[in-house]
Write an enzyme that holds these catalytic residues in place. Structure first.
Site, PDB file in Angstrom:
ATOM      1  CB  SER A 124      -0.935  -0.035   1.209  1.00  0.00           C
ATOM      2  OG  SER A 124      -1.923   0.953   1.080  1.00  0.00           O
ATOM      3  CG  ASN A 125      -0.342   4.650  -1.387  1.00  0.00           C
ATOM      4  OD1 ASN A 125      -1.011   5.453  -0.764  1.00  0.00           O
ATOM      5  ND2 ASN A 125      -0.822   3.996  -2.445  1.00  0.00           N
ATOM      6  N   PRO A 126       1.172   5.546   1.922  1.00  0.00           N
ATOM      7  CG  PRO A 126       2.984   6.857   2.579  1.00  0.00           C
ATOM      8  CD  PRO A 126       2.471   6.053   1.456  1.00  0.00           C
ATOM      9  CB  SER A 127      -2.815   7.886   0.031  1.00  0.00           C
ATOM     10  OG  SER A 127      -3.981   8.649  -0.100  1.00  0.00           O
TER      11      SER A 127
ATOM     12  CB  ALA B  54      -2.343   7.112  -3.511  1.00  0.00           C
TER      13      ALA B  54
END
Ligand code: CTP
Length: 397
Positions: A211-214, A277
């Protein structure tokens, strides 16, 4: 009707200025957010600190205050765009005359010129003054401009004389304010707007994912801004921990594939804002059970996800405005222009992860809004930036 609405309260230099303090409270009780602008002479009746502490905002008085930052000189423009309604209560004969003639020599009258929202004027003065031919003519003039007038009430005036000139009861002012706000048609009224927000999760096994930190903050801010402009908004969001607006229709998704499926349902929408994102890669294989460490896997094979924005760009109907985001760590504008073209978007909102107070989890942002012929830069809270971005886009249509 006033809940969640934004009101600029203009206070001018008449004795009824003290009543404006209570009027501010009434608006707040009704759920509105209020900012106050006063004429210099109004500050002789009520201290501006009173309005500042009750409203929780600085009070705008002079266009060029002694110690002002550059943003304060343009506050009338920003407040004029921010407000849903501008109410001048009380409005003296002097300020009325200025408005009737387009004079903008203080922050209040300058905001009148800059305002994009409806204006409600509550003329309040002594009976003789109210009956004078110049006031009569000025009232007619400002009504011709499209401004709303709430006539003063009759009774004992500050002079001790009985006549017409008193500030109307708060209920009347609030009722009139609600009536005006209820009749406003936003520029996105009747339009379907889809906003995607937050990260996606690409599971490797039931307990691990890519995942990503959005945080989803910018997407949610875009959804709220579109709704303020009257749109029928659907927010398609990945797993986020921020509070989501209750009044907006929401669809929750997990993976890039889920998001693609959900967006396809709305491919004909009037506006699509791809602020999510989206993961560019997903594991080729998803394990049904937790991968145990003694299984000794050292590689995860990945495949590309569908580029949803590009997919939308390929089939974009004529009526649709397609807005993409670009998150970059280098060559921001160059990469953003490349994405605009490659994905056939109408606009790209580009933000740099290296810019101060910007990026994934921050409450503030600095963005470049660009299309093939223009480039704007906006900074502020994500809510402010989202509104500025949408205002430009909506005005360009
Ligand atoms: N996007 C999308 N589908 C993807 C990846 C991205 O719709 N699979 C959208 C994003 O929502 C955003 C825009 O494409 O509106 C740009 O996303 P970004 O991550 O900045 O760029 P990428 O296209 O992923 O390219 P790169 O990773 O090379 O920067």
């Amino acid at each position: 009707m006033l809940s969640g609405k934004r009101i600029v309260l203009g206070v001018t230099g008449g004795i009824a200025a003290y009543k404006a303090v209570f009027l501010l409270r009434e608006y707040q009780k009704a759920g509105a957010e209020v900012r106050v602008t006063m004429t210099p002479s109004a500050t002789r009746f009520v201290g501006l600190e009173t309005f500042a502490s009750l409203s929780g905002h600085d009070v705008a008085v002079e266009i060029f205050p002694e110690e002002a930052g550059a943003d304060e000189w343009t506050r009338h423009i920003y407040w004029g765009e921010w407000a849903d309604l501008f109410v001048i209560a009380p409005c003296t004969g002097n300020t009325l005359a200025k408005i009737a003639n387009g004079i903008s020599d203080n922050m209040l009258t300058a905001t009148v010129l800059a305002a994009r929202c409806p204006l409600l004027i509550c003329p309040t003065m002594d009976g003789e003054m109210y009956d004078s031919p110049s006031v009569e003519q000025n009232l007619k003039r400002v009504q011709d401009f499209g401004y709303h007038i709430l006539e003063p009430e009759s009774g004992f005036l500050a002079s001790g004389i009985e006549g017409k000139g008193r500030l109307p009861e708060f209920d009347s002012i609030l009722d009139k304010s609600s009536e005006i706000i209820g009749s406003i048609q936003g520029p996105l009224e009747g339009k379907k707007v889809i906003v995607t927000a937050g990260p996606t999760r690409e599971h490797i096994d039931p307990v691990r994912f890519i995942s990503n930190p959005s945080s989803g903050k910018m997407g949610v801010a875009m959804a709220k801004a579109a709704q303020r402009l009257g749109a029928d908004v659907t927010l398609i969001h990945g797993p986020v921990s921020i509070p989501l607006p209750e009044e907006i229709h929401k669809i929750s998704i997990l993976s890039a594939a889920d998001l693609f499926k959900a967006v396809q349902e709305y491919a004909e929408a009037d506006m699509i804002i791809m602020a999510a994102a989206v993961s560019d890669f997903t594991p080729v294989e998803v394990h049904d059970h937790k991968v145990k460490k003694d299984q000794g896997e050292s590689e995860i094979k990945l495949k590309s996800t569908t580029d949803i924005l590009a997919w939308l760009g390929e089939r974009k109907p004529k009526h649709q405005i397609l807005i993409g985001f670009a998150m970059e760590t280098e060559h921001l504008l160059e990469n953003a222009h490349r994405k605009l073209k490659k994905k056939n978007a109408d606009w790209i909102v580009a933000n740099s992860l290296t810019e101060k107070a910007s990026g994934f989890e921050s409450d503030t942002n600095t963005v470049h809004l660009l299309n093939t012929s223009s480039d704007h830069t906006f900074s502020g809270t994500k809510n402010e930036v989202a509104e500025q971005v949408l205002n430009v886009i909506v005005r360009s249509v």
